[in-house]
Scaffold this motif. Structure first.
Motif, PDB file in Angstrom:
ATOM      1  N   UNK A 433       0.837  -1.196   0.000  1.00 30.24           N
ATOM      2  CA  UNK A 433       0.000   0.000   0.000  1.00 30.24           C
ATOM      3  C   UNK A 433       0.868   1.241   0.000  1.00 30.24           C
ATOM      4  N   UNK A 434       0.328   2.285  -0.614  1.00 30.41           N
ATOM      5  CA  UNK A 434       1.004   3.579  -0.695  1.00 30.41           C
ATOM      6  C   UNK A 434      -0.007   4.646  -0.323  1.00 30.41           C
ATOM      7  N   UNK A 435       0.401   5.597   0.510  1.00 29.80           N
ATOM      8  CA  UNK A 435      -0.519   6.640   0.968  1.00 29.80           C
ATOM      9  C   UNK A 435       0.133   8.005   0.858  1.00 29.80           C
ATOM     10  N   UNK A 436      -0.678   8.991   0.521  1.00 30.32           N
ATOM     11  CA  UNK A 436      -0.245  10.385   0.503  1.00 30.32           C
ATOM     12  C   UNK A 436      -1.153  11.166   1.436  1.00 30.32           C
ATOM     13  N   UNK A 437      -0.551  11.747   2.463  1.00 31.13           N
ATOM     14  CA  UNK A 437      -1.315  12.525   3.428  1.00 31.13           C
ATOM     15  C   UNK A 437      -0.927  13.990   3.388  1.00 31.13           C
ATOM     16  N   UNK A 438      -1.822  14.822   3.899  1.00 33.74           N
ATOM     17  CA  UNK A 438      -1.549  16.270   3.951  1.00 33.74           C
ATOM     18  C   UNK A 438      -2.212  16.846   5.190  1.00 33.74           C
ATOM     19  N   UNK A 439      -1.525  17.772   5.836  1.00 35.43           N
ATOM     20  CA  UNK A 439      -2.074  18.499   6.977  1.00 35.43           C
ATOM     21  C   UNK A 439      -1.723  19.967   6.836  1.00 35.43           C
ATOM     22  N   UNK A 440      -2.682  20.832   7.104  1.00 30.81           N
ATOM     23  CA  UNK A 440      -2.438  22.269   6.978  1.00 30.81           C
ATOM     24  C   UNK A 440      -1.527  22.751   8.101  1.00 30.81           C
ATOM     25  N   UNK A 441      -0.851  23.867   7.858  1.00 34.80           N
ATOM     26  CA  UNK A 441       0.099  24.404   8.834  1.00 34.80           C
ATOM     27  C   UNK A 441      -0.589  24.827  10.120  1.00 34.80           C
ATOM     28  N   UNK A 442      -1.855  25.248  10.036  1.00 39.50           N
ATOM     29  CA  UNK A 442      -2.554  25.697  11.242  1.00 39.50           C
ATOM     30  C   UNK A 442      -3.242  24.547  11.983  1.00 39.50           C
ATOM     31  N   UNK A 443      -3.096  23.318  11.469  1.00 37.72           N
ATOM     32  CA  UNK A 443      -3.642  22.160  12.164  1.00 37.72           C
ATOM     33  C   UNK A 443      -5.140  22.006  12.077  1.00 37.72           C
ATOM     34  N   UNK A 444      -5.790  22.695  11.147  1.00 35.58           N
ATOM     35  CA  UNK A 444      -7.245  22.624  11.067  1.00 35.58           C
ATOM     36  C   UNK A 444      -7.740  21.658   9.998  1.00 35.58           C
ATOM     37  N   UNK A 445      -6.853  21.227   9.106  1.00 36.61           N
ATOM     38  CA  UNK A 445      -7.240  20.329   8.025  1.00 36.61           C
ATOM     39  C   UNK A 445      -6.227  19.203   7.905  1.00 36.61           C
ATOM     40  N   UNK A 446      -6.704  17.993   7.656  1.00 41.17           N
ATOM     41  CA  UNK A 446      -5.796  16.906   7.284  1.00 41.17           C
ATOM     42  C   UNK A 446      -6.562  15.866   6.495  1.00 41.17           C
ATOM     43  N   UNK A 447      -5.833  15.075   5.741  1.00 47.09           N
ATOM     44  CA  UNK A 447      -6.454  14.047   4.924  1.00 47.09           C
ATOM     45  C   UNK A 447      -5.422  13.063   4.415  1.00 47.09           C
ATOM     46  N   UNK A 448      -5.910  11.954   3.878  1.00 48.34           N
ATOM     47  CA  UNK A 448      -5.005  10.926   3.359  1.00 48.34           C
ATOM     48  C   UNK A 448      -5.724  10.112   2.296  1.00 48.34           C
ATOM     49  N   UNK A 449      -4.993   9.745   1.257  1.00 49.19           N
ATOM     50  CA  UNK A 449      -5.490   8.847   0.220  1.00 49.19           C
ATOM     51  C   UNK A 449      -4.553   7.643   0.171  1.00 49.19           C
ATOM     52  N   UNK A 450      -5.126   6.443   0.215  1.00 51.86           N
ATOM     53  CA  UNK A 450      -4.342   5.211   0.245  1.00 51.86           C
ATOM     54  C   UNK A 450      -4.773   4.305  -0.900  1.00 51.86           C
ATOM     55  N   UNK A 451      -3.802   3.769  -1.619  1.00 52.14           N
ATOM     56  CA  UNK A 451      -4.057   2.751  -2.644  1.00 52.14           C
ATOM     57  C   UNK A 451      -3.355   1.470  -2.221  1.00 52.14           C
ATOM     58  N   UNK A 452      -4.011   0.328  -2.419  1.00 56.37           N
ATOM     59  CA  UNK A 452      -3.428  -0.923  -1.937  1.00 56.37           C
ATOM     60  C   UNK A 452      -3.824  -2.091  -2.816  1.00 56.37           C
ATOM     61  N   UNK A 453      -3.106  -3.172  -2.660  1.00 57.50           N
ATOM     62  CA  UNK A 453      -3.498  -4.480  -3.193  1.00 57.50           C
ATOM     63  C   UNK A 453      -3.266  -5.513  -2.103  1.00 57.50           C
ATOM     64  N   UNK A 454      -4.259  -6.395  -1.902  1.00 58.11           N
ATOM     65  CA  UNK A 454      -4.179  -7.487  -0.942  1.00 58.11           C
ATOM     66  C   UNK A 454      -4.410  -8.802  -1.680  1.00 58.11           C
TER      67      UNK A 454
END
Length: 601
Positions: A433-454
């Motif tokens: 699996x590979x994930x790309x996450x992001x969080x804003x500098x002020x700490x009010x927003x964050x998120x992540x997208x993950x792609x995987x194979x099992x």
């Protein structure tokens, strides 16, 4: 058609009142089921649901909130107390390891070794951690698809809650305890009763109500003898009586019957922690026991299982590397209604290490499991997270897993094929699996997208009157999640999963795994008023006998603080009175409402 949950949440936010209070920044979340504490945002497949979130959403049972975790498919055969199972990333329910305070509670007598969440109340739960993907390097067999770890609450003071509402539903919770730095002790009990609705869908002419009566009780304690030696432990007991439906003659189609199921389970753990030889040591003994009996047409069937785990783990740190290693012995047994019984056991050694070098974090784990009956397996997991700057984090993981045959599979319960039956081997899995996450500098927003194979190989399946290693399953998926502190007291949580789970031989879609699923929760918090609106949606889903239609449903939960100690609560489930099914043929309630009061001292 799958409704855009993000659009629904945005519309709800646009109608939000202006008097709500400002929201705090989002806090960094730590996950502990990884043996070494880790930042959830840097750990692919890791999610944490805390007590505040459980309370904000008004979740009564575990199945009510696990369905909002991307990549988890929750199915329930009966709205109240029906068998509720979790499929993680398409893997069958027996491949999800369930822990309560570190004690494995999966049912050894279940065909696949799965755990039934049907009557698992959240009254005493402080935290839920979800680790998706193979985690056998941490927890051994049964963790081939992932881990769901529950931590019970330590209470300081008195808590009580009463609620009543639709379908003659009533529930109560009471907990009391004391806690300080040196010691803590607490106890709790909760009761839930409802007349329910017909387990078989009322749209098919079924009208008999199928109710649930469940009781959960337990306790938790710790004591520090000194700065270096302490003990702690917990115990949890649950009992449930569930009305279920069956397949009556002459049509043998799902319909109203007088069938019932009784279950009783307890689990517990005792742990000694000590500092010696430059390491922190933990010696623990955990146990679980379950009995379940079904009554159908005057006949009963009884299943029982128990499990004990003896574990030693040592933690340390040197030259910027945190590490843990240890050994454990697991012994399980199951007794089946057919009269068959079997003992299974595994001896294991494991190790995990974490290296933090500024922007780069590396974690690796290795485990060797030697089963008494099905050979030995070595599993591992390697994950990495890199800070790309600008708030972005790139993470990836590769892991392997295994699952030994269950008691039912080992004794070939109800097999009728001619002897000799084939010798079973352990199921194995690998995942990337590979994930790309992001969080804003002020700490009010964050998120992540993950792609995987099992990939799961040598899956055990029932074919022609016996169990054999035949199946290969493949799941490709994308999981997206995000949180936002919107200001004005509002916060927004979004989750979406695309799951393409297929039989690797026939290319047919796996049953009870919707291709699309998502949720959106708009929460708010003011001086006195707080609550949440949650909208959930699932696309069409292949099921036994056909295709279950997709659905959209919404729940609303609110609380009003009369004083610092007294809170009034209200919740509405299935707000739009949607007619839908989680599992083909099994109905869900229409719109229901509940009022309650919560006391804290």
């Amino acid at each position: 058609m799958l409704l855009s949950t993000a659009a629904v949440a945005a519309a709800a936010f646009a109608a939000a009142p202006a008097w709500a209070q400002p929201a705090d920044q989002l806090e960094e979340v730590i996950v502990t089921a990884t043996r070494l504490p880790a930042v959830a945002a840097d750990t692919p497949g890791a999610r944490v649901i805390d007590a505040e979130t459980i309370e904000q959403r008004g979740a009564v049972f575990a199945a009510d909130i696990l369905a909002d975790v991307p990549g988890l498919s929750v199915t329930r055969t009966g709205a109240f107390g029906g068998v509720a199972q979790v499929r993680m990333r398409g893997a069958n329910p027996g491949k999800t390891l369930v822990l309560v305070d570190g004690a494995p509670v999966n049912d050894p007598a279940d065909i696949n070794g799965a755990y039934d969440f049907g009557a698992f109340e959240l009254a005493d739960i402080d935290r839920i951690e979800v680790l998706s993907g193979p985690q056998s390097s941490l927890w051994g067999s049964d963790a081939i698809g992932g881990v769901i770890a529950f931590t019970t609450r330590e209470v300081d003071g008195l808590r009580a809650e009463l609620e009543a509402g639709s379908l003659a539903t009533a529930r109560g919770r009471l907990s009391v305890g004391t806690a300080n730095d040196a010691y803590a002790v607490s106890a709790y009990v909760s009761q839930f009763e409802t007349d329910g609705v017909s387990a078989a869908d009322e749209a098919d002419g079924n009208s008999e109500r199928d109710g649930l009566r469940s009781t959960t009780a337990g306790g938790k304690a710790r004591y520090a003898f000194s700065d270096t030696v302490s003990v702690d432990g917990s115990i949890r007991w649950a009992k449930a009586h569930v009305d279920i439906d069956g397949y009556p003659a002459p049509t043998y189609a799902l319909g109203d019957t007088d069938d019932v199921q009784d279950s009783e389970q307890w689990s517990g753990v005792a742990r000694l922690s000590a500092r010696a030889l430059g390491l922190s040591h933990q010696f623990s003994v955990s146990a679980s026991d379950i009995d379940r009996t079904s009554y159908s047409g005057g006949f009963g069937s009884t299943f029982s299982g128990d499990r004990q785990v003896y574990r030693w783990q040592a933690d340390g740190e040197t030259s910027g590397v945190a590490y843990a290693f240890g050994a454990e012995r697991e012994e399980a047994s199951g007794a089946l209604s057919s009269g068959e019984a079997r003992d299974l056991a595994t001896t294991s050694v494991f190790g995990v290490a974490q290296y933090d070098a500024g922007p780069l974090n590396l974690t690796g784990g290795l485990r060797y499991d030697d089963t008494d009956d099905f050979g030995a397996e070595t599993t591992g997991r390697l994950s990495a997270a890199y800070d790309l700057a600008g708030g972005f984090t790139l993470s990836a993981a590769y892991g392997t897993g295994f699952k030994a045959p269950t008691v039912s599979q080992a004794v070939c319960d109800y097999c009728y094929a001619p002897l000799p039956w084939p010798e079973l081997t352990a199921e194995t899995a690998d995942s990337v699996e590979v994930a790309l996450g992001w969080a804003s500098a002020d700490g009010r927003l964050d998120g992540r997208v993950t792609a995987y194979r099992l990939n799961v190989d040598d899956e055990i399946a029932w074919r022609d009157g016996r169990y054999i290693n035949i199946a290969k399953t493949e799941t490709d998926g994308v999981e997206a999640e995000g949180r936002a502190a919107l200001g004005g007291g509002f916060d927004l949580t979004l989750a979406y999963a695309w799951t393409d789970a297929r039989d690797g031989t026939t290319d047919a879609r796996l049953l009870r795994v919707p291709e699309h699923a998502g949720s959106a929760t708009l929460g708010w918090s003011g001086d006195r008023l707080s609550g949440a609106l949650t909208v959930r949606a699932e696309g069409d889903m292949d099921d036994s006998g056909g295709v279950r239609d997709g659905f959209v449903t919404a729940n609303l939960n609110a609380a009003y603080a009369l004083t610092d100690n007294v809170v009034l609560t209200a919740r509405v489930e299935n707000l739009a009175d949607e007619r839908y099914q989680q599992v083909l043929g099994y109905g869900e309630p229409g719109r229901t409402g509940y009022l309650g009061i919560r006391l804290r001292y």
